[in-house]
Design a protein around this motif. Structure first.
Motif, PDB file in Angstrom:
ATOM      1  N   ASP A  74       0.805  -1.203   0.078  1.00  0.00           N
ATOM      2  CA  ASP A  74       0.045  -0.087  -0.169  1.00  0.00           C
ATOM      3  C   ASP A  74       0.813   1.269  -0.165  1.00  0.00           C
ATOM      4  O   ASP A  74       0.329   2.456   0.455  1.00  0.00           O
ATOM      5  CB  ASP A  74      -1.008   0.033   1.214  1.00  0.00           C
ATOM      6  CG  ASP A  74      -2.160  -0.652   0.968  1.00  0.00           C
ATOM      7  OD1 ASP A  74      -2.583  -0.838  -0.145  1.00  0.00           O
ATOM      8  OD2 ASP A  74      -2.974  -1.105   1.892  1.00  0.00           O
ATOM      9  N   ASP A  75       2.243   1.034  -0.310  1.00  0.00           N
ATOM     10  CA  ASP A  75       2.977   2.300  -0.424  1.00  0.00           C
ATOM     11  C   ASP A  75       2.777   2.861  -1.762  1.00  0.00           C
ATOM     12  O   ASP A  75       3.084   4.040  -2.097  1.00  0.00           O
ATOM     13  CB  ASP A  75       4.390   2.269  -0.342  1.00  0.00           C
ATOM     14  CG  ASP A  75       4.731   1.979   1.209  1.00  0.00           C
ATOM     15  OD1 ASP A  75       3.929   2.231   2.022  1.00  0.00           O
ATOM     16  OD2 ASP A  75       5.931   1.317   1.409  1.00  0.00           O
ATOM     17  N   PHE A  76       2.413   1.998  -2.928  1.00  0.00           N
ATOM     18  CA  PHE A  76       2.270   2.459  -4.185  1.00  0.00           C
ATOM     19  C   PHE A  76       1.312   3.743  -4.348  1.00  0.00           C
ATOM     20  O   PHE A  76       0.291   3.899  -3.675  1.00  0.00           O
ATOM     21  CB  PHE A  76       1.773   1.511  -4.995  1.00  0.00           C
ATOM     22  CG  PHE A  76       1.837   1.709  -6.519  1.00  0.00           C
ATOM     23  CD1 PHE A  76       3.134   1.563  -7.177  1.00  0.00           C
ATOM     24  CD2 PHE A  76       0.802   1.952  -7.274  1.00  0.00           C
ATOM     25  CE1 PHE A  76       3.066   1.974  -8.392  1.00  0.00           C
ATOM     26  CE2 PHE A  76       0.946   2.258  -8.508  1.00  0.00           C
ATOM     27  CZ  PHE A  76       2.175   2.224  -9.165  1.00  0.00           C
ATOM     28  N   GLY A  77       1.608   4.577  -5.265  1.00  0.00           N
ATOM     29  CA  GLY A  77       0.816   5.690  -5.386  1.00  0.00           C
ATOM     30  C   GLY A  77       1.063   7.001  -4.751  1.00  0.00           C
ATOM     31  O   GLY A  77       0.305   8.061  -4.793  1.00  0.00           O
ATOM     32  N   TYR A  78       1.939   7.031  -3.657  1.00  0.00           N
ATOM     33  CA  TYR A  78       2.278   7.919  -2.839  1.00  0.00           C
ATOM     34  C   TYR A  78       3.969   8.610  -3.097  1.00  0.00           C
ATOM     35  O   TYR A  78       4.558   7.618  -3.205  1.00  0.00           O
ATOM     36  CB  TYR A  78       2.278   7.560  -1.176  1.00  0.00           C
ATOM     37  CG  TYR A  78       0.748   7.230  -0.999  1.00  0.00           C
ATOM     38  CD1 TYR A  78      -0.060   8.271  -0.737  1.00  0.00           C
ATOM     39  CD2 TYR A  78       0.307   5.956  -0.923  1.00  0.00           C
ATOM     40  CE1 TYR A  78      -1.433   7.904  -0.386  1.00  0.00           C
ATOM     41  CE2 TYR A  78      -0.946   5.647  -0.557  1.00  0.00           C
ATOM     42  CZ  TYR A  78      -1.755   6.623  -0.457  1.00  0.00           C
ATOM     43  OH  TYR A  78      -2.934   6.381  -0.129  1.00  0.00           O
ATOM     44  N   CYS A  79       4.007   9.588  -2.955  1.00  0.00           N
ATOM     45  CA  CYS A  79       5.348  10.315  -3.082  1.00  0.00           C
ATOM     46  C   CYS A  79       6.397   9.840  -2.159  1.00  0.00           C
ATOM     47  O   CYS A  79       6.032  10.028  -0.934  1.00  0.00           O
ATOM     48  CB  CYS A  79       5.339  11.848  -3.380  1.00  0.00           C
ATOM     49  SG  CYS A  79       6.728  12.584  -3.736  1.00  0.00           S
ATOM     50  N   ASP A  80       7.467   9.538  -2.600  1.00  0.00           N
ATOM     51  CA  ASP A  80       8.432   9.045  -1.551  1.00  0.00           C
ATOM     52  C   ASP A  80       9.113  10.370  -0.778  1.00  0.00           C
ATOM     53  O   ASP A  80       9.490  10.180   0.336  1.00  0.00           O
ATOM     54  CB  ASP A  80       9.710   8.617  -2.461  1.00  0.00           C
ATOM     55  CG  ASP A  80       9.671   7.167  -2.406  1.00  0.00           C
ATOM     56  OD1 ASP A  80       8.743   6.487  -1.837  1.00  0.00           O
ATOM     57  OD2 ASP A  80      10.518   6.316  -2.967  1.00  0.00           O
ATOM     58  N   GLU A  81       8.959  11.476  -1.266  1.00  0.00           N
ATOM     59  CA  GLU A  81       9.592  12.861  -0.874  1.00  0.00           C
ATOM     60  C   GLU A  81       8.337  13.398   0.209  1.00  0.00           C
ATOM     61  O   GLU A  81       8.761  13.542   1.217  1.00  0.00           O
ATOM     62  CB  GLU A  81       9.777  13.742  -1.904  1.00  0.00           C
ATOM     63  CG  GLU A  81      11.112  13.315  -2.726  1.00  0.00           C
ATOM     64  CD  GLU A  81      12.081  13.334  -2.168  1.00  0.00           C
ATOM     65  OE1 GLU A  81      12.570  14.359  -1.235  1.00  0.00           O
ATOM     66  OE2 GLU A  81      13.137  12.406  -2.039  1.00  0.00           O
ATOM     67  N   CYS A  82       7.342  13.592  -0.631  1.00  0.00           N
ATOM     68  CA  CYS A  82       6.211  14.363   0.220  1.00  0.00           C
ATOM     69  C   CYS A  82       5.113  13.538   0.960  1.00  0.00           C
ATOM     70  O   CYS A  82       4.206  14.065   1.541  1.00  0.00           O
ATOM     71  CB  CYS A  82       5.973  15.614  -0.500  1.00  0.00           C
ATOM     72  SG  CYS A  82       4.813  15.143  -2.010  1.00  0.00           S
ATOM     73  N   GLY A  83       4.858  12.229   0.430  1.00  0.00           N
ATOM     74  CA  GLY A  83       3.795  11.516   0.860  1.00  0.00           C
ATOM     75  C   GLY A  83       2.484  11.746   0.289  1.00  0.00           C
ATOM     76  O   GLY A  83       1.657  11.234   0.658  1.00  0.00           O
TER      77      GLY A  83
END
Ligand SMILES: [Zn+2]
Length: 129
Positions: free
Chosen positions: A73-82
Motif C-alpha cells: 500500500d505504499d504505491f501511488g504515494y510520493c517518496d518525498e512528500c507523501g
C-alpha cells in the motif's frame, strides 16, 4: 489501481519472455562459435544483447519494486512528500516513486548543480592563467 497492476504484470511477463529468448540465443551462439568467420560481428551482437539484457533486468527490478509497493500500500504515494501521485501520472510512468512536484524540484536541483560545477570549472581555468 487494478488497471496499473495489470499493466505492470503484463510488462513483467513480456520482459521475462524477452530475457528468456535472448538467453536462449546466447546459448545457441556459443555453440556456433567454432567457425571463426563473422565472429567479430557475433561478438558485437552479443555485447548489444547483454546491454539490452541489463536494461531489461533493471526495468524488471523496477516493476517488481512497484508491485511490492503496491502490495504494501505504499504505491501511488510520493517518496518525498507523501502526497498522492495522480493516476494520470502513474499510468504514464508507473515506476515513478515521486509526485510531479518533487520530481521537477529534483530535476531543477540537478540542473542547478550542473551549472554550479561548470562555474567552478570556469573560475579555476581563469585563476590558472
Ligand atoms: Zn512529492
Amino acid at each position: 489501481m487494478e488497471e496499473i497492476k495489470r499493466l505492470l504484470l503484463e510488462e513483467k511477463a513480456a520482459l521475462l519472455e524477452n530475457i528468456r529468448e535472448k538467453t536462449g540465443n546466447q546459448n545457441k551462439l556459443q555453440n556456433d562459435i567454432g567457425d571463426a568467420i563473422d565472429s567479430s560481428v557475433e561478438e558485437q551482437d552479443r555485447e548489444l544483447d547483454l546491454l539490452l539484457q541489463d536494461r531489461d533486468q533493471a526495468r524488471l527490478k523496477g516493476i517488481e519494486n512497484a508491485l511490492q509497493r503496491m502490495a504494501s500500500d505504499d504505491f501511488g504515494y510520493c517518496d518525498e512528500c507523501g502526497e498522492n501521485i495522480s493516476k494520470k501520472r502513474l499510468m504514464a510512468v508507473p515506476l515513478t516513486s515521486m509526485c510531479i512536484n518533487c520530481q521537477s524540484i529534483e530535476e531543477r536541483n540537478r540542473l542547478a548543480q550542473n551549472a554550479f560545477s561548470r562555474a567552478d570549472y570556469t573560475s579555476q581555468v581563469l585563476s590558472d592563467e
